[in-house]
Design an enzyme around this catalytic site. Structure first.
Site, PDB file in Angstrom:
ATOM      1  N   CYS A   1      19.379 -21.907  18.962  1.00 60.20           N
ATOM      2  CA  CYS A   1      18.259 -21.759  19.893  1.00 60.20           C
ATOM      3  C   CYS A   1      18.725 -21.411  21.305  1.00 60.20           C
ATOM      4  CB  CYS A   1      17.445 -23.056  19.950  1.00 60.20           C
ATOM      5  SG  CYS A   1      16.762 -23.557  18.351  1.00 60.20           S
ATOM      6  N   THR A   2      17.763 -21.033  22.145  1.00 67.38           N
ATOM      7  CA  THR A   2      18.006 -20.808  23.572  1.00 67.38           C
ATOM      8  C   THR A   2      16.942 -21.549  24.359  1.00 67.38           C
ATOM      9  OG1 THR A   2      18.909 -18.586  23.150  1.00 67.38           O
ATOM     10  CG2 THR A   2      18.203 -19.087  25.407  1.00 67.38           C
TER      11      THR A   2
END
Length: 395
Positions: free
Chosen positions: A143-144
């Site tokens: 994820c970011t």
């Protein structure tokens, strides 16, 4: 069986292809502008909104949502079982794992055990498969997450939820099977008690932990997996074997969102609680300087990286690698995301401009399920289903 072996081969070939282009990312693009509100081929729709009534018995809280999504949830659990069977063709390992996971459900803390059992009953899906879905986040996410502060001291929090790494590459459609099947399960949830919102989240139907959420007016929280040799699978096995002094990541974030009353209280819980899996907790508040990335091993906090507009960073940005180390060369979403953030500056940061960053390839990639935008000050949370049209990085 051939399909899943082919899927595994496809993932290997994708990795080989990535190795061949290390010098330059062929799918990267310039930072996007004015992409909000979302439209076009990347936009797959809005996440539907459901109310989760915390006044109901835990076993009944998810009935309406699961009744609407049980077909999609069954498709996903069948796919997960198929992937496991491809790795262990005899079926014995899968059978043993499902048996152990069914037994594991009885050891889960309140109210998660009762909620998971209620989801299994409402969906008609075997309990072991629902438990398996609820532990997968400890292992398979990429994820970011970003928290940023503008020149007036207002905070913004946003994240891409990327899920399904190495879980079934569909060669024909150039996509990850689990990623595609999670998109229709993505929902926006409003958890209420006495008809008043306690917290809001972006979530998967059937998953009782939290991956992204907001306590209106108080704090916001997202969770990213931290890759480590001492990974989540070790904590899960220890739990099965009876060592249960740690907490599941998703259960902790759920408890923090439900019970913490301030940014400082949430930060304290996220830094001190022993975990089953290493993690990054990305926390935002409602006052200047209230933004941080908490880097966790299973047993302790390794680092707290804070926003500090007095000569320090005006934003913190976390993918899945310690911020003081270089990211894995085949998975550098950090550098392009930072480049885009640096171009925006505190004078122009907003939810729309952060959306530009998160929908720029390769920050947006084939694993991206959705993007969530949060403004605690405005008590605002929005989740958009996204896809990455070709040409696009596999991760």
């Amino acid at each position: 069986m051939r399909v899943w072996r082919g899927a595994l081969l496809g993932a290997v070939l994708a990795a080989v292809a990535a190795l061949a282009v290390l010098a330059k990312d062929p799918y990267a693009e310039e930072c996007r502008n004015e992409s909000y509100p979302p439209s076009g081929p990347r936009f797959k729709g809005n996440a539907p909104v459901y109310i989760i009534n915390l006044d109901l018995p835990p076993s009944k809280r998810w009935d309406q949502l699961i009744n609407d999504k049980k077909v999609q949830l069954k498709t996903l659990t069948d796919t997960m079982r198929g992937i496991m069977t491809a790795f262990f063709p005899s079926g014995k390992v899968v059978h043993i794992l499902e048996k152990e996971l069914t037994l594991l459900s009885a050891t889960l803390p309140y109210p998660f055990r009762e909620e998971i059992e209620g989801i299994a009953k409402a969906s008609g899906i075997p309990l072991g498969e629902i438990v398996m879905f609820n532990v997968f986040y400890e292992i398979f996410t990429v994820c970011t997450s970003i928290v940023a502060e503008d020149k007036t001291g207002k905070l913004y929090h946003a994240r891409n939820l990327d899920f399904g790494l190495f879980l079934g590459w569909d060669v024909k459609n150039s996509s990850w099977t689990i990623t595609e099947e999670l998109r229709p399960l993505t929902v926006s949830l409003d958890f209420q008690r006495n008809n008043k919102t306690v917290f809001k989240s972006s979530n998967f139907a059937g998953y009782v932990g939290m991956v992204s959420g907001m306590k209106p007016g108080i704090f916001s929280l997202t969770m990213n997996e931290r890759f480590s040799i001492d990974g989540g699978y070790i904590g899960i096995f220890q739990w099965i074997l009876g060592k249960r002094d740690g907490m599941w990541m998703g259960f902790l974030t759920r408890a923090v969102l439900e019970n913490s009353t301030s940014y400082e209280d949430a930060k304290d819980q996220l830094t001190k609680t022993k975990l089953l899996a290493p993690a990054y907790f990305i926390l935002g508040g409602n006052r200047t300087g209230q933004g941080c990335v908490i880097t966790r091993s299973r047993l302790s906090t390794l680092d707290i990286w804070n926003i500090n507009t007095n000569g320090g960073p005006w934003y913190v940005l976390e993918t899945n690698y310690d911020h003081w180390e270089d990211p894995f060369v085949l998975d550098d979403r950090r550098t392009p995301a930072r480049r885009c953030m640096d171009r925006i500056t505190p004078e122009n940061i907003s939810l729309p401009t952060i959306f530009d960053v998160l929908t720029t390839k390769p920050v947006l990639n084939k694993l991206t399920v959705s993007t969530t935008l949060i403004s605690v000050t405005d008590s605002r949370i929005e989740t958009y289903l996204l896809g990455c049209p070709d040409p696009c990085n596999p991760w």
